[in-house]
Design a protein around this motif. Sequence first.
Motif, PDB file in Angstrom:
ATOM      1  N   GLU A 155      -4.469  13.724  -1.536  1.00  0.00           N
ATOM      2  CA  GLU A 155      -5.061  12.406  -2.825  1.00  0.00           C
ATOM      3  C   GLU A 155      -3.927  11.376  -3.182  1.00  0.00           C
ATOM      4  OE1 GLU A 155      -5.041  15.402  -5.784  1.00  0.00           O
ATOM      5  OE2 GLU A 155      -6.725  16.183  -5.497  1.00  0.00           O
ATOM      6  N   ALA A 156      -2.975  11.478  -1.749  1.00  0.00           N
ATOM      7  CA  ALA A 156      -1.812  10.750  -2.373  1.00  0.00           C
ATOM      8  C   ALA A 156      -0.883  10.844  -0.707  1.00  0.00           C
ATOM      9  CB  ALA A 156      -0.654  10.636  -3.771  1.00  0.00           C
ATOM     10  N   ILE A 157      -0.226   9.636  -0.558  1.00  0.00           N
ATOM     11  CA  ILE A 157       0.665   9.814   0.808  1.00  0.00           C
ATOM     12  C   ILE A 157       1.239   8.956   0.669  1.00  0.00           C
ATOM     13  CG2 ILE A 157       0.096   9.986   3.422  1.00  0.00           C
ATOM     14  CD1 ILE A 157      -2.735  10.106   2.828  1.00  0.00           C
ATOM     15  N   GLN A 158       2.722   8.819   1.364  1.00  0.00           N
ATOM     16  CA  GLN A 158       3.791   8.311   1.562  1.00  0.00           C
ATOM     17  C   GLN A 158       4.351   8.550   3.184  1.00  0.00           C
ATOM     18  OE1 GLN A 158       6.352   8.108  -1.828  1.00  0.00           O
ATOM     19  NE2 GLN A 158       7.964   7.905  -0.549  1.00  0.00           N
ATOM     20  N   ILE A 159       4.294   7.240   3.616  1.00  0.00           N
ATOM     21  CA  ILE A 159       4.884   7.579   5.410  1.00  0.00           C
ATOM     22  C   ILE A 159       6.848   7.048   5.330  1.00  0.00           C
ATOM     23  CG2 ILE A 159       3.927   5.574   6.140  1.00  0.00           C
ATOM     24  CD1 ILE A 159       3.625   7.139   9.212  1.00  0.00           C
ATOM     25  N   GLY A 160       7.674   7.174   5.263  1.00  0.00           N
ATOM     26  CA  GLY A 160       8.223   6.455   5.046  1.00  0.00           C
ATOM     27  C   GLY A 160       9.351   6.557   3.125  1.00  0.00           C
ATOM     28  N   SER A 161       9.379   5.620   3.307  1.00  0.00           N
ATOM     29  CA  SER A 161       9.055   5.185   1.808  1.00  0.00           C
ATOM     30  C   SER A 161       7.975   4.495   1.258  1.00  0.00           C
ATOM     31  CB  SER A 161      10.621   4.563   1.411  1.00  0.00           C
ATOM     32  OG  SER A 161      10.527   3.080   2.316  1.00  0.00           O
ATOM     33  N   ALA A 162       7.159   4.288   2.107  1.00  0.00           N
ATOM     34  CA  ALA A 162       6.200   3.349   2.034  1.00  0.00           C
ATOM     35  C   ALA A 162       4.104   4.139   1.725  1.00  0.00           C
ATOM     36  CB  ALA A 162       5.682   2.486   3.141  1.00  0.00           C
ATOM     37  N   ARG A 163       3.861   3.773   0.183  1.00  0.00           N
ATOM     38  CA  ARG A 163       3.289   4.465  -0.071  1.00  0.00           C
ATOM     39  C   ARG A 163       1.444   3.866   0.603  1.00  0.00           C
ATOM     40  NH1 ARG A 163       2.075   6.434  -5.653  1.00  0.00           N
ATOM     41  NH2 ARG A 163       0.331   7.456  -5.905  1.00  0.00           N
ATOM     42  N   VAL A 164       0.555   4.860   1.133  1.00  0.00           N
ATOM     43  CA  VAL A 164      -0.081   5.266   2.038  1.00  0.00           C
ATOM     44  C   VAL A 164      -1.643   4.556   1.462  1.00  0.00           C
ATOM     45  CG1 VAL A 164      -2.003   5.416   3.798  1.00  0.00           C
ATOM     46  CG2 VAL A 164       0.448   5.521   3.518  1.00  0.00           C
ATOM     47  N   VAL A 165      -2.027   3.457   1.369  1.00  0.00           N
ATOM     48  CA  VAL A 165      -3.470   2.812   0.153  1.00  0.00           C
ATOM     49  C   VAL A 165      -4.523   2.099   0.854  1.00  0.00           C
ATOM     50  CG1 VAL A 165      -1.969   2.271  -1.889  1.00  0.00           C
ATOM     51  CG2 VAL A 165      -2.106   0.297  -0.120  1.00  0.00           C
TER      52      VAL A 165
END
Lengths: 253, 110
Positions: A155-165
Motif C-alpha cells: 500500500e505504501a512503498i519507499q526506496i532509499g528516502s524516496a516515496r514511490v508514487v
Amino acid sequence: MSERPEARPGPSAWRRLYVIARPRLTRGTLFVTVLAVLLGFALATQLRANRGQPLEGLREDELVRVLDDVTQNGQRLNGELRDLERTRDSLQGNETDLAAALAAAKDRADSLSILAGTIPATGPGVRIVITDPEHKIGASLLLDTIQELRDAGAEAIQIGSARVVTATYFTDADGTVRVGTQPLTSPYTILAIGEPATMASAMDIPGGVVESVHRLGGEATVASLDTVDITGIVTAKAPVFARPDTGTPSATK
Amino acid sequence: MIPALGLAVGILIGVLVKPDVPVWLLPYLPIAVVAALDAVFGGIRAALDGIFDDKVFVVSFLSNVVVAALIVFLGDQLGVGAQLSTGVVVVLGVRIFSNVASIRRHLFKA
C-alpha cells in the motif's frame, strides 16, 4: 358628602378636639380603648397576613380563577417546551450527521493521502535490502521489484528516502540508478507496507526478485517486520489538464 | 388620647406577636377592619359635632364589625362573597370619606 352647616362656629373645633383628647378615666373610655387595641391588633395582623401569603385570603372562585390562569400558563409553556425540544433534537441530529460525514471525509482523505504519498505511513510490512557489488543492477530490476510489491498488495512503498508514487520513475545515468532526480547507491533499501507474508513470498518466487539479484551477483534479503515506518513524502501537484469528471455529457464537446 | 394610645399598643402587639389568622377568619378580617375604621372616623366626627357618646360608639363599633362580617358570610353562602365584600368595602369607604370630609370642615373650615 353631607353639606349641612356647621353646628358651632370657628375656633372651638380645635378646643373641642383638645377636650376630647384630654385623658379621662371613665368606664366608656375603657371600653373604647379596648376596642382600639383590638382594632390595632386586627389591623397589624391583617397587614401581615396579606403581605405573607397573598393566596391565603382569596375566596374559592378567585382561587379557581388563579388556578385556571396558572394551568393555562403551564399548558402554553409546555407547548413552548415541546417546540424547543423538537428544535434541539433536530439540531443535534444535524450535528451527528455532520460529524459522521466529517469523519468519513477524513478517512477518505487519509487513505487518498497515503496512496498519493503526501503523508507518512506506518504498519506491518517488509524491508528488502539489495546489495549490488558488481554494479549490474539497473533501473529495470528496481522497477520490477516495485511492480512485484504492488502486485503483492503493497500500500505504501519507499526506496532509499524516496516515496514511490504513481509519478515515480527510475532512470540509469552514469552507472548509477536515479529515482526521480535522486541518485541511489548500493545497498538499496526498499520499505513496503502491506501483508508481510504475501510480499515476502512474492520476492522469493522462482524467477523473482531475489533470484534475479542473485544471478547478477548481488544479494537480496527480505525481512518481515511488524512495524514499517515510511517517512518519505512527496508534494502533491495539482493537475493542469485533468479535471474531475462528474459524468455530465458536456465533457465530450 | 388613651384610645389613640390603645390603637398604637394594639398595632405594636400585632407586629410583635405575629399571630396567624385562622383560616375561617381570613375572608372576614379585612372587612371587619374597614368597618371598625368607619366606626372610628364616625366617632371622631361625632366628638367634633359635640354629640359623642361612649355607649353609642362601642355599640356602633361592634355592630359595624359584626354586620359587615355577617354580610360577607352571607355572600359566601350565596356564592357572591367576592362581589358582596367589594360592595361592603365601597359603602364603608364612602362613609369614611364623608366622615373625614366632615372632620376636615370642622378643623380647617374647608
